[in-house]
Design an enzyme around this catalytic site. Sequence first.
Site, PDB file in Angstrom:
ATOM      1  CG  HIS A  80     -85.759 -26.742  -4.135  1.00 46.02           C
ATOM      2  ND1 HIS A  80     -85.569 -26.968  -5.608  1.00 46.02           N
ATOM      3  CD2 HIS A  80     -87.098 -26.718  -3.864  1.00 46.02           C
ATOM      4  CE1 HIS A  80     -86.629 -26.735  -6.245  1.00 46.02           C
ATOM      5  NE2 HIS A  80     -87.537 -26.383  -5.268  1.00 46.02           N
ATOM      6  CE  LYS A 271     -70.654 -24.887  -8.658  1.00 48.18           C
ATOM      7  NZ  LYS A 271     -71.865 -25.720  -8.734  1.00 48.18           N
ATOM      8  NE  ARG A 272     -75.795 -17.094  -3.160  1.00 44.75           N
ATOM      9  CZ  ARG A 272     -76.717 -16.261  -2.433  1.00 44.75           C
ATOM     10  NH1 ARG A 272     -77.828 -16.142  -2.998  1.00 44.75           N
ATOM     11  NH2 ARG A 272     -76.414 -15.908  -1.408  1.00 44.75           N
ATOM     12  CE  LYS A 277     -74.181 -24.007  -4.006  1.00 47.06           C
ATOM     13  NZ  LYS A 277     -74.688 -24.732  -5.338  1.00 47.06           N
ATOM     14  CB  THR A 379     -79.677 -25.666 -12.393  1.00 43.85           C
ATOM     15  OG1 THR A 379     -79.462 -24.572 -11.824  1.00 43.85           O
ATOM     16  CG2 THR A 379     -80.788 -26.372 -11.853  1.00 43.85           C
ATOM     17  CE  LYS A 383     -78.443 -22.144 -15.170  1.00 43.20           C
ATOM     18  NZ  LYS A 383     -77.915 -21.161 -13.826  1.00 43.20           N
TER      19      LYS A 383
END
Length: 539
Positions: A80, A271-272, A277, A379, A383
């Site tokens: 992952h 998101k985290r 990111k 993901t 969404k």
Amino acid sequence: MRLRQQYFLASASLQDVIRQWVRVHGEDFSQFAAKNCFQLNDTHPTIAVAELMRLLMDEHDLGWDEAWSITSKVMAYTNHTLLPEALERWPVRMFRQLLPRLLDVIYEINARFLAEVASHWPGDLDRQGRMSLIEEGYEQQIRMAYLAIVGSISVNGVAALHSELLQQGLFRDFYELWPEKFNNKTNGVTQRRWMASCNPGMSALITEAIGPGWITKLDELRKLASHADDPKFRARWRGIKQDNKVRLASLIEADCGVVFNTKAMFDVQVKRMHEYKRQLLNLLHVIHLYDRIKHGDTANWTPRCVLIGGKAAPGYYMAKQIIKLTNNIAKVINNDPEVGDKLKLAFLPNYRVTAMEIICPGTDLSEQISTAGKEASGTGNMKFMMNGAVTIGTLDGANIEIREEVGDENFFLFGLTAQQVEERRRDYNPVAIINADADIARIMHLLESGHFNQFEKGIFDPILHSLTSPHDPWLTIADLRGFIDAQQQASLAYQDQEKWARMSILNTAFSGKFSTDRTMLEYNAEIWKLQPLPEMPMN
Ligand SMILES: *Cc1c(COP(=O)(O)O)cnc(C)c1O
């Protein structure tokens, strides 16, 4: 404690399956591999490879070869992440104390495996050291991902780019030894939760337009594409998006104390919290918009409400700094009457699935802006797309496949590719980029002058240091100009509400690939090979 938990859960699962097997087949394990599969979801349960060997040999009297023949056929591993620091390694010392028999088993697996490596690459001791299940060093460690690869029939990543980078980078030696083990399974999200349940307004409109088939066959959403050219359909689509924005604005007002104008573009990154990111890249753009307002550069302005939300790991200092910076910038922007409704910023605490169920239906612009090559799949991106948000993003993870499906003209692309990222590292000079670009220089000056931390001198120095370091692994400044330009494109596109509605509809229409139904069918067709049950009539 974590190793104990992993062992407990893996062993209990295996023992449960074996107990049921023995109830039917007695001690005959000849068909066990044909009838069972354990999909190892990340490195957390990989201790199951050694534990199944122990159970088959010590509890069920099989010999090594027979036990290994079964184990190496029933295990399959899903990776992952590409970040090497996220791959689990346990000290040999801990294993010796807690799980001595499993340490014996792992040493034996490793000895036999390294013999295979030696016979494939005679005399290549470097390769043997690189591939060993045991990492040497100050403290010996067991590489759990390597145990999973050696013990599995299949190894997959979770988006096309990610699976490719695993083969060419992180697991290259293993790919060269066993290319047939490696494959891709692009992630998905379930439309039952992420559309039918969380977006009842849009679900009803979609079903009215194309029937209810999409709930079990998401590809049918394609039929929406022709409706994107129907002005009446677009008006209803926009009306539902507007209602969803009102619902999201209530959540933000309740949880953040910030009032969002629902006529503005809702620009969302949830998101985290993690440096890769690049929530920081998003903040630099927000500062740029603020700077433009303060300079009176507001001709043809598109009002924006920017939402950033996410949890930080307890020990991750930089992630918490980024949250603090978000809140500080928000305070300055939201309390400035000159900024007014042109720009708002809020940080949403306690980001969670039940919050996302409100957030993704009410989003106009989805921020998927990770450094290319770092986001395995994502993901959240799926969404948002499913719920008619348009993506601004890099060529990373599943963004690449999202853009392929929806078309370049319905996606705001910017930034270096994964390959360009690796090339840029060699001569990366963020200070030169800052000095050569007046907009970027002003953004950095606002930060460095302490404008957002007037009574907290120096608190954001670690952030400034990381942004301006030639060793910044996330190359934030390298992508900033491209990001600002792509954001300007998004702002202009949003001013044409008919055009935007069309893009929004097409994003939903072409999100069919990103259903978990497709993902699970692929896992089954290529790895599990179960016979599907006939469909049950639903009453
Ligand atoms: C979907 C989701 C994620 C994953 O989001 P990414 O943007 O893909 O990192 C994380 N947390 C929650 C609560 C989610 O709903």
